[in-house]
Scaffold this motif. Structure first.
Motif, PDB file in Angstrom:
ATOM      1  N   ALA A 116      -9.751  13.856 -11.025  1.00 36.31           N
ATOM      2  CA  ALA A 116      -9.465  15.300 -11.057  1.00 36.31           C
ATOM      3  C   ALA A 116     -10.655  15.953 -11.702  1.00 36.31           C
ATOM      4  CB  ALA A 116      -8.196  15.257 -11.952  1.00 36.31           C
ATOM      5  N   ALA A 117     -11.208  15.447 -12.784  1.00 38.51           N
ATOM      6  CA  ALA A 117     -12.401  15.853 -13.587  1.00 38.51           C
ATOM      7  C   ALA A 117     -13.570  16.416 -12.505  1.00 38.51           C
ATOM      8  CB  ALA A 117     -12.569  15.293 -14.712  1.00 38.51           C
ATOM      9  N   ALA A 118     -13.629  15.046 -11.923  1.00 39.38           N
ATOM     10  CA  ALA A 118     -14.860  15.157 -10.946  1.00 39.38           C
ATOM     11  C   ALA A 118     -14.791  15.900  -9.673  1.00 39.38           C
ATOM     12  CB  ALA A 118     -15.279  13.467 -10.553  1.00 39.38           C
ATOM     13  N   GLY A 119     -13.465  16.274  -9.196  1.00 39.49           N
ATOM     14  CA  GLY A 119     -13.331  17.055  -8.044  1.00 39.49           C
ATOM     15  C   GLY A 119     -13.220  16.072  -6.859  1.00 39.49           C
ATOM     16  N   VAL A 120     -12.625  14.950  -7.265  1.00 41.48           N
ATOM     17  CA  VAL A 120     -12.203  14.165  -5.969  1.00 41.48           C
ATOM     18  C   VAL A 120     -10.901  14.663  -5.257  1.00 41.48           C
ATOM     19  CG1 VAL A 120     -11.314  11.692  -5.515  1.00 41.48           C
ATOM     20  CG2 VAL A 120     -13.124  12.035  -6.967  1.00 41.48           C
ATOM     21  N   HIS A 121     -11.032  14.621  -4.054  1.00 38.92           N
ATOM     22  CA  HIS A 121      -9.799  15.138  -3.200  1.00 38.92           C
ATOM     23  C   HIS A 121      -8.551  14.216  -3.251  1.00 38.92           C
ATOM     24  CE1 HIS A 121     -12.441  18.283  -2.218  1.00 38.92           C
ATOM     25  NE2 HIS A 121     -13.417  17.418  -1.516  1.00 38.92           N
ATOM     26  N   ARG A 122      -9.071  12.905  -2.998  1.00 45.60           N
ATOM     27  CA  ARG A 122      -7.642  12.019  -2.971  1.00 45.60           C
ATOM     28  C   ARG A 122      -7.970  10.775  -3.816  1.00 45.60           C
ATOM     29  NH1 ARG A 122      -8.364  10.795   2.218  1.00 45.60           N
ATOM     30  NH2 ARG A 122      -7.651  12.760   2.853  1.00 45.60           N
ATOM     31  N   VAL A 123      -6.724  10.151  -4.363  1.00 45.51           N
ATOM     32  CA  VAL A 123      -6.918   8.708  -4.779  1.00 45.51           C
ATOM     33  C   VAL A 123      -6.080   7.890  -4.200  1.00 45.51           C
ATOM     34  CG1 VAL A 123      -6.594   7.366  -7.062  1.00 45.51           C
ATOM     35  CG2 VAL A 123      -7.476   9.600  -7.096  1.00 45.51           C
ATOM     36  N   VAL A 124      -6.242   6.824  -3.777  1.00 43.71           N
ATOM     37  CA  VAL A 124      -5.403   5.744  -3.000  1.00 43.71           C
ATOM     38  C   VAL A 124      -5.173   4.660  -3.994  1.00 43.71           C
ATOM     39  CG1 VAL A 124      -5.232   4.077  -1.240  1.00 43.71           C
ATOM     40  CG2 VAL A 124      -6.479   6.542  -1.026  1.00 43.71           C
ATOM     41  N   LEU A 125      -3.634   4.611  -4.293  1.00 42.81           N
ATOM     42  CA  LEU A 125      -3.427   3.502  -5.327  1.00 42.81           C
ATOM     43  C   LEU A 125      -2.816   2.284  -4.390  1.00 42.81           C
ATOM     44  CD1 LEU A 125      -1.599   5.495  -7.917  1.00 42.81           C
ATOM     45  CD2 LEU A 125      -3.849   4.784  -8.039  1.00 42.81           C
ATOM     46  N   CYS A 126      -2.721   1.338  -4.829  1.00 43.62           N
ATOM     47  CA  CYS A 126      -1.987   0.209  -4.229  1.00 43.62           C
ATOM     48  C   CYS A 126      -1.265  -0.671  -5.133  1.00 43.62           C
ATOM     49  CB  CYS A 126      -3.429  -1.044  -3.718  1.00 43.62           C
ATOM     50  SG  CYS A 126      -2.573  -2.405  -2.726  1.00 43.62           S
ATOM     51  N   THR A 127       0.175  -0.522  -4.707  1.00 43.30           N
ATOM     52  CA  THR A 127       1.071  -1.098  -5.450  1.00 43.30           C
ATOM     53  C   THR A 127       1.734  -2.310  -4.740  1.00 43.30           C
ATOM     54  OG1 THR A 127       2.828   0.278  -4.985  1.00 43.30           O
ATOM     55  CG2 THR A 127       1.639   0.807  -6.951  1.00 43.30           C
ATOM     56  N   SER A 128       2.805  -2.542  -4.567  1.00 45.97           N
ATOM     57  CA  SER A 128       3.681  -3.338  -3.870  1.00 45.97           C
ATOM     58  C   SER A 128       4.999  -2.787  -3.366  1.00 45.97           C
ATOM     59  CB  SER A 128       3.896  -4.819  -4.525  1.00 45.97           C
ATOM     60  OG  SER A 128       4.717  -5.654  -3.977  1.00 45.97           O
ATOM     61  N   ALA A 129       5.378  -3.549  -2.207  1.00 49.30           N
ATOM     62  CA  ALA A 129       6.606  -3.197  -1.603  1.00 49.30           C
ATOM     63  C   ALA A 129       8.162  -3.808  -2.607  1.00 49.30           C
ATOM     64  CB  ALA A 129       7.105  -3.702  -0.311  1.00 49.30           C
ATOM     65  N   MET A 130       7.408  -4.462  -3.761  1.00 51.97           N
ATOM     66  CA  MET A 130       8.402  -4.966  -4.745  1.00 51.97           C
ATOM     67  C   MET A 130       8.939  -3.814  -5.409  1.00 51.97           C
ATOM     68  SD  MET A 130       6.329  -8.416  -6.258  1.00 51.97           S
ATOM     69  CE  MET A 130       7.614  -8.975  -7.167  1.00 51.97           C
ATOM     70  N   VAL A 131       8.396  -2.619  -5.481  1.00 49.64           N
ATOM     71  CA  VAL A 131       8.830  -1.489  -6.320  1.00 49.64           C
ATOM     72  C   VAL A 131      10.144  -0.978  -5.535  1.00 49.64           C
ATOM     73  CG1 VAL A 131       6.590  -0.829  -7.034  1.00 49.64           C
ATOM     74  CG2 VAL A 131       7.613   0.235  -4.987  1.00 49.64           C
ATOM     75  N   TYR A 132      10.483  -1.282  -4.426  1.00 50.21           N
ATOM     76  CA  TYR A 132      11.914  -1.050  -3.928  1.00 50.21           C
ATOM     77  C   TYR A 132      12.835  -1.898  -4.511  1.00 50.21           C
ATOM     78  CZ  TYR A 132       9.191   1.398  -0.255  1.00 50.21           C
ATOM     79  OH  TYR A 132       8.451   2.390   0.441  1.00 50.21           O
ATOM     80  N   GLY A 133      12.528  -3.006  -5.148  1.00 49.93           N
ATOM     81  CA  GLY A 133      13.714  -3.723  -5.675  1.00 49.93           C
ATOM     82  C   GLY A 133      14.208  -4.770  -4.564  1.00 49.93           C
ATOM     83  N   ALA A 134      14.694  -5.774  -5.062  1.00 50.34           N
ATOM     84  CA  ALA A 134      15.425  -6.680  -3.988  1.00 50.34           C
ATOM     85  C   ALA A 134      16.755  -6.957  -4.505  1.00 50.34           C
ATOM     86  CB  ALA A 134      14.834  -8.305  -4.372  1.00 50.34           C
ATOM     87  N   LEU A 135      17.766  -6.215  -3.700  1.00 52.62           N
ATOM     88  CA  LEU A 135      18.970  -6.153  -4.109  1.00 52.62           C
ATOM     89  C   LEU A 135      20.075  -6.292  -2.795  1.00 52.62           C
ATOM     90  CD1 LEU A 135      17.742  -2.984  -5.655  1.00 52.62           C
ATOM     91  CD2 LEU A 135      19.589  -3.860  -6.749  1.00 52.62           C
ATOM     92  N   PRO A 136      21.320  -6.946  -2.946  1.00 53.49           N
ATOM     93  CA  PRO A 136      22.003  -7.472  -1.975  1.00 53.49           C
ATOM     94  C   PRO A 136      22.534  -6.380  -1.091  1.00 53.49           C
ATOM     95  CG  PRO A 136      23.364  -7.626  -4.022  1.00 53.49           C
ATOM     96  CD  PRO A 136      21.858  -7.147  -4.399  1.00 53.49           C
ATOM     97  N   ASP A 137      22.503  -5.170  -1.562  1.00 55.74           N
ATOM     98  CA  ASP A 137      22.686  -3.865  -0.560  1.00 55.74           C
ATOM     99  C   ASP A 137      21.607  -3.315   0.076  1.00 55.74           C
ATOM    100  OD1 ASP A 137      22.044  -2.826  -2.968  1.00 55.74           O
ATOM    101  OD2 ASP A 137      23.463  -1.187  -3.020  1.00 55.74           O
ATOM    102  N   ASN A 138      20.515  -3.819  -0.017  1.00 55.82           N
ATOM    103  CA  ASN A 138      19.141  -3.125   0.558  1.00 55.82           C
ATOM    104  C   ASN A 138      19.412  -3.004   2.154  1.00 55.82           C
ATOM    105  OD1 ASN A 138      17.682  -2.525  -1.559  1.00 55.82           O
ATOM    106  ND2 ASN A 138      16.377  -4.250  -1.514  1.00 55.82           N
ATOM    107  N   ASP A 139      19.055  -1.914   2.651  1.00 57.19           N
ATOM    108  CA  ASP A 139      18.967  -1.850   4.158  1.00 57.19           C
ATOM    109  C   ASP A 139      17.676  -2.903   4.593  1.00 57.19           C
ATOM    110  OD1 ASP A 139      20.874  -0.039   4.399  1.00 57.19           O
ATOM    111  OD2 ASP A 139      19.490   1.713   4.160  1.00 57.19           O
ATOM    112  N   VAL A 140      18.055  -3.397   5.877  1.00 53.86           N
ATOM    113  CA  VAL A 140      16.928  -4.187   6.237  1.00 53.86           C
ATOM    114  C   VAL A 140      16.547  -3.667   7.855  1.00 53.86           C
ATOM    115  CG1 VAL A 140      16.353  -6.644   7.072  1.00 53.86           C
ATOM    116  CG2 VAL A 140      17.884  -6.235   5.394  1.00 53.86           C
ATOM    117  N   PRO A 141      15.585  -3.031   7.912  1.00 56.06           N
ATOM    118  CA  PRO A 141      14.465  -2.901   6.932  1.00 56.06           C
ATOM    119  C   PRO A 141      14.859  -1.566   5.935  1.00 56.06           C
ATOM    120  CG  PRO A 141      13.545  -1.949   8.673  1.00 56.06           C
ATOM    121  CD  PRO A 141      14.945  -2.463   9.234  1.00 56.06           C
TER     122      PRO A 141
END
Length: 370
Positions: free
Chosen positions: A118-143
């Motif tokens: 932000a300080a350098a005036g960059v327009h976009r930051v791309v972060l890479c996490t994981s689909a694990m953040v959705y959580g693994a739960l028995p009532d999850n929709d598939v997909p």
């Protein structure tokens, strides 16, 4: 593979790409792993004007401009002047790392990169996490839809860090108007990776918790790199998932791998896994088991809408994973040497889980003698 590369990206001139147009892209963690692969790809792309590579050591990509520094150093802001997009891949996801040090590096590093961008005036930051953040739960929709609620907890290895990184990513545009944040969430990553989920396929038996409903969706690093390139070039924005189309049921996985299952009651498996981790015998907390029990398959509709297609199928990615882990031996998340693996044999996972009480007693006696 399921589709030609021409479906994944625009045609590029490999010999002498034009640098007159396109963004200046900085990649953190550029010397190794996914960061190295992305840096190489961007450096040969006619759609990229320039590549700035940032890491604690210099990598081998000759066509990038290298800056050697820790991403937690505020001086990174000076290195980002004139950059349009930052792809932040400098993360410690090593199972063997000290959890507190790992979290400090991941969270502080992400926070510093976002503030510096932000300080350098960059327009976009791309972060890479994981689909694990959705959580693994028995009532999850598939997909799961990509805008589904993030219901993961910090009980699985590294997931707490990823949730905090996502929180920082959501907050950054509010704190720094003009800065956009894109978040890429890969499924089970295959290709030069070592995670609790890849180690699952190093075991003599595939542990299945009774009454659970495992589903498997993979993401080869080749496809992750092409998705990150799409994000760097602004072809897809927001929060989106990446992985193979569809998924595999547990029965299909067992048929494809030729590894038989070992089924245990939930209380036994979870209780034993928690005790083994608590006394330091395994790197994986009990929360990792949920991702082998319940579905967390994700839609990749945002990338599809942008014209992207995965080159790898789930079957191909699983075959590549099996080839990669051949000769490795893991029991209850702990990697064994050849001698230990031979002693453990096919019943090793059972011994490791059901014999936890005896192991705990031996460890406690040893500690009392010290």
């Amino acid at each position: 593979m399921s589709s030609p590369e021409s479906q994944v990206r625009a045609t590029r001139n490999h010999a002498t790409p034009s640098r007159s147009r396109g963004p200046v892209v900085a990649v953190t963690g550029a010397a190794t792993g996914v960061g190295d692969l992305l840096t190489r790809r961007l450096a040969t792309s006619a759609e990229t004007q320039q590549v700035i590579a940032i890491d604690e050591r210099r990598g081998t990509v000759q066509d990038a401009t290298w800056h050697v520094l820790d991403v937690r150093d505020p001086a990174i802001a000076d290195r980002l002047r004139g950059v349009d997009v930052v792809v932040h891949l400098a993360l410690d996801l090593d199972l063997e790392s000290d959890p507190a040090a790992r979290t400090a590096y991941n969270v502080r590093g992400t926070q510093t990169v976002l503030t510096a961008a932000a300080a350098a005036g960059v327009h976009r930051v791309v972060l890479c996490t994981s689909a694990m953040v959705y959580g693994a739960l028995p009532d999850n929709d598939v997909p799961l839809s990509e805008d589904a609620e993030l219901r993961a907890t910090a009980e699985a290895a590294g997931v707490g860090d990823l949730l905090e990184i996502e929180r920082l990513g959501r907050r950054a545009p509010r704190a720094h108007p003009g800065l956009n944040v894109t978040v890429v969430r890969p499924a089970v990553l295959v290709g030069g990776t070592d995670t609790a989920l890849t180690r699952y396929f190093e075991s003599p038996r595939l542990l299945v918790v009774a009454g659970s409903r495992p589903t498997w969706q993979f993401c080869h690093v080749d496809d992750l790199v092409s998705a990150l390139e799409y994000a760097a070039h602004g072809k897809v924005e927001g929060e989106f998932a990446v992985g193979c189309d569809g998924w595999l049921e547990q029965d299909e996985v067992e048929e494809l791998t030729g590894i038989r299952r070992m089924e245990l009651p939930s209380a036994v498996a979870l209780g034993a896994a928690a005790r083994l981790h608590r006394i330091g015998l395994t790197p994986s907390p009990a929360g990792d088991l949920a991702y082998t029990m319940y579905p967390w398959v994700v839609s990749v509709s945002a990338l599809h809408d942008a014209g992207w297609r995965p080159r790898w199928t789930n079957e191909e990615a699983l075959a590549a994973l099996l080839e990669e882990v051949e000769g490795r031996h893991t029991v209850a998340g702990r990697r064994l040497g050849r001698k230990d693996a031979t002693a453990a044999g096919a019943a090793g996972a059972t011994v490791a889980l059901l014999g936890t009480a005896a192991v705990v007693r031996r460890v406690r006696k040893a500690r009392r003698r010290l």
